[in-house]
Every structure is written in C-alpha cells, then in structure tokens.
Design a protein around this motif. Structure first.
Motif, short mmCIF file in Angstrom:
data_model
loop_
_atom_site.label_atom_id
_atom_site.label_comp_id
_atom_site.label_asym_id
_atom_site.label_seq_id
_atom_site.Cartn_x
_atom_site.Cartn_y
_atom_site.Cartn_z
N LYS A 1 -3.97 11.56 3.34
CA LYS A 1 -5.19 11.33 4.36
C LYS A 1 -6.51 11.15 3.62
N SER A 2 -6.80 11.70 2.35
CA SER A 2 -7.97 11.54 1.76
C SER A 2 -8.27 9.95 1.14
N ILE A 3 -7.20 9.56 0.75
CA ILE A 3 -7.00 7.96 0.37
C ILE A 3 -7.32 7.13 1.57
N ALA B 1 1.01 -0.96 0.10
CA ALA B 1 0.06 -0.05 0.14
C ALA B 1 1.01 1.26 0.05
N ALA B 2 1.95 1.27 0.80
CA ALA B 2 2.88 2.24 0.75
C ALA B 2 3.63 2.53 -0.20
N GLN B 3 3.94 1.40 -1.18
CA GLN B 3 4.34 1.62 -2.54
C GLN B 3 3.74 2.23 -3.55
N GLU B 4 2.15 1.94 -3.30
CA GLU B 4 1.32 2.22 -4.25
C GLU B 4 1.06 3.89 -4.02
N GLN B 5 0.94 4.04 -2.84
CA GLN B 5 0.98 5.60 -2.55
C GLN B 5 2.21 6.33 -2.88
N GLN B 6 3.23 5.96 -2.69
CA GLN B 6 4.41 6.69 -3.18
C GLN B 6 4.65 6.72 -4.87
N ALA B 7 3.86 5.68 -5.45
CA ALA B 7 4.21 5.65 -6.82
C ALA B 7 2.87 6.83 -7.46
N LEU B 8 1.72 6.82 -6.64
CA LEU B 8 0.82 7.87 -7.21
C LEU B 8 1.21 9.16 -7.01
N GLN B 9 2.11 9.36 -5.90
CA GLN B 9 2.48 10.66 -5.32
C GLN B 9 3.45 10.94 -6.66
N GLU B 10 4.28 10.21 -7.07
CA GLU B 10 5.27 10.40 -8.05
C GLU B 10 4.36 10.93 -9.47
N ARG B 11 3.25 10.26 -9.65
CA ARG B 11 2.64 10.58 -10.91
C ARG B 11 2.01 11.94 -11.15
N ILE B 12 1.84 12.42 -9.82
CA ILE B 12 0.98 13.71 -9.74
C ILE B 12 2.14 14.96 -9.87
N LYS B 13 1.37 15.96 -10.86
CA LYS B 13 2.59 17.08 -11.46
C LYS B 13 2.16 18.18 -10.14
N TRP B 14 2.88 18.23 -9.25
CA TRP B 14 2.93 19.15 -8.18
C TRP B 14 3.06 20.43 -8.80
N MET C 1 -11.47 8.39 -7.21
CA MET C 1 -10.63 9.64 -7.38
C MET C 1 -9.92 9.27 -8.79
N ALA C 2 -9.62 10.10 -9.46
CA ALA C 2 -8.91 9.82 -10.56
C ALA C 2 -8.06 11.16 -10.94
N TYR C 3 -6.75 11.11 -11.61
CA TYR C 3 -6.01 12.14 -11.98
C TYR C 3 -6.00 12.27 -13.75
N ASP C 4 -5.82 13.61 -14.27
CA ASP C 4 -5.99 13.64 -15.62
C ASP C 4 -4.75 13.29 -16.29
N CYS C 5 -4.64 13.52 -17.74
CA CYS C 5 -3.74 12.93 -18.49
C CYS C 5 -2.51 13.53 -18.26
N ASP C 6 -2.38 14.84 -17.79
CA ASP C 6 -1.24 15.60 -17.51
C ASP C 6 -0.72 15.45 -15.89
N GLY C 7 -1.80 14.84 -15.28
CA GLY C 7 -1.37 14.37 -13.64
C GLY C 7 -1.32 16.00 -12.94
N ASP C 8 -1.96 16.95 -13.39
CA ASP C 8 -1.80 18.35 -12.81
C ASP C 8 -3.40 18.60 -12.06
N ALA C 9 -4.09 17.59 -12.33
CA ALA C 9 -5.41 17.86 -11.63
C ALA C 9 -6.13 16.68 -11.17
N LEU C 10 -6.90 16.58 -10.10
CA LEU C 10 -7.69 15.53 -9.60
C LEU C 10 -9.14 15.60 -9.74
N LEU C 11 -9.99 14.39 -9.91
CA LEU C 11 -11.34 14.52 -10.00
C LEU C 11 -11.88 13.69 -8.92
#
Length: 230
Positions: free
Chosen positions: A48-50, A4-17, A81-91
C-alpha cells in the motif's frame, strides 16, 4: 501477471520478513535528513505504501494497518524507499507534514543521551565537518516548521507564510550588499549569516532540500561557464 505486479512480488521475496511477518522501517525526513521514527511494515502495508506514495504501517499493539497521518493530518509523502544489504530493514525517505511523533515533537528521537565525548547525540553532521553548523541549523528549522513553538522567530516566519519569508530574504540580501560596499567585514559576516538563515527557511517552506543546491553546485564544478551577455 502485470509487470508491476511481478516487480512487487520480486521485492516481497527480497525482504527478510521476521517470524511474525514484519520488517523494520526507518523513516527519515528527505529534506533535513533527520531520522523521524521507527515503525514496522508487513507485506500488505509495504504494498500500500508503494501504491499510494504514503506511508502505511502495521500496528503491533492494535494488530491492524494504519496510514500515518490519517487522523492527525501529519502525512508522510514518500520520496524514496530502499532496503538494506540483509533485506531486514527499510529506509523510507519522506516529505513530512507537521510533527512525526504522537507527542507533537518533530522526531520521535527527541530524548538526547549524553555520550562519553561530552556531547549530545543528534543526527547532524560530525563536529569535524566545517559545514556541521548548516546541518544543525537545517534540523532546527525543520523542527520549528513541524512543531511551531510559541515565541520562536522561525515559527513566526512560517506562520506568516511565503510572502513574509521572501520579504526577509530580500531585506537581508540588501543588507549584505550594503555591508560589502561599506568595506565592513564584521557587518558582512553577521548579515551574510542572516541571509543564509532566511534562505534556509525559504527552502524548508518550499520543500526544497539543501542537498539539491549542493547537487547543482557539484554538477557545475569543472563545467565551462556561459556568457549570458551573448
């Protein structure tokens, strides 16, 4: 590190902060599909949302984490929850309790703008869609459920609760049958409309999206029917 922690980290890396470590989060009512609000998440609030299944955001004005509805009670239970094609917005699709807006409105996007086409902007279906009226009705029912304005019949039904709504569904069903037996299509048109309205109120009360009914009908399409008398 756990899976779960690995999935969380991978998701964080896919988001364009952004430069200040934030990402825009669009919050949508999972049932009515109305866009409720726009907020921002940082890495911690996303985690925390997840983990909690409730929306957590980062307040840019207060410079702190906040859990939506923690003080007002207007919680948002996350359905997907989902992120867009650019990874810079969440739905974030949620089950909204009460109004989403701090003004007491169901949605923060309640200031309509007149468009060149002459109509008001709203998130319902296109006017070219023959079922657009159902989308608009679902939005209105969702707003009444959240805001409970005085003098509204829909608010009255929600305030009275499930038993009252069920009673009205039963009454309208009987009136549809009577109209059909009377061979009166004008009466049937009106009574069937009343039945659809009260059925949609019931679905909102039970938190069941109209889309779920459409999904069942779609899944049944083309499948052989069963003989219940067997």
């Amino acid at each position: 590190m756990s899976g779960a922690a690995q999935e969380q980290q991978a998701l964080q890396e896919r988001i364009k902060w952004s430069a200040d470590g934030l990402v825009a989060a669009i919050v949508q009512d999972d049932q009515s599909k109305e866009v409720l609000m726009l907020a921002y998440m940082n890495r911690e609030s996303l985690a925390k949302s997840i983990e909690t299944g409730e929306t957590w955001f980062w307040s840019r004005s207060r410079n702190e984490l906040w859990n939506k509805g923690a003080t007002s009670g207007h919680k948002q239970r996350i359905r997907s929850m989902a992120y867009d094609c650019d990874g810079d917005a969440l739905l974030v699709r949620v089950e909204q309790t009460g109004p989403a807006c701090h003004t007491g409105s169901y949605s923060c996007f309640h200031n309509a703008i007149e468009t060149a086409g002459g109509g008001e902007a709203h998130s319902g279906a296109s006017s070219s869609d023959r079922f657009a009226a159902l989308g608009r009705l679902e939005e209105i029912i969702a707003k009444r459920h959240a805001e409970r304005p005085e003098g509204s019949y829909t608010s009255y039904l929600f305030n009275k609760g499930l038993d009252k709504i069920l009673k009205k569904v039963g009454e309208e069903s009987a009136e549809v049958i009577i109209a059909a037996k009377n061979n009166d299509n004008e009466e049937l048109r009106m009574e069937a409309s009343d039945l659809i309205f009260h059925l949609m109120v019931l679905l909102r009360e039970r938190g069941l999206p109209f889309d779920e009914l459409m999904k069942v009908l779609d899944e049944r399409h083309g499948k052989p029917t069963t003989n219940k008398m067997r």
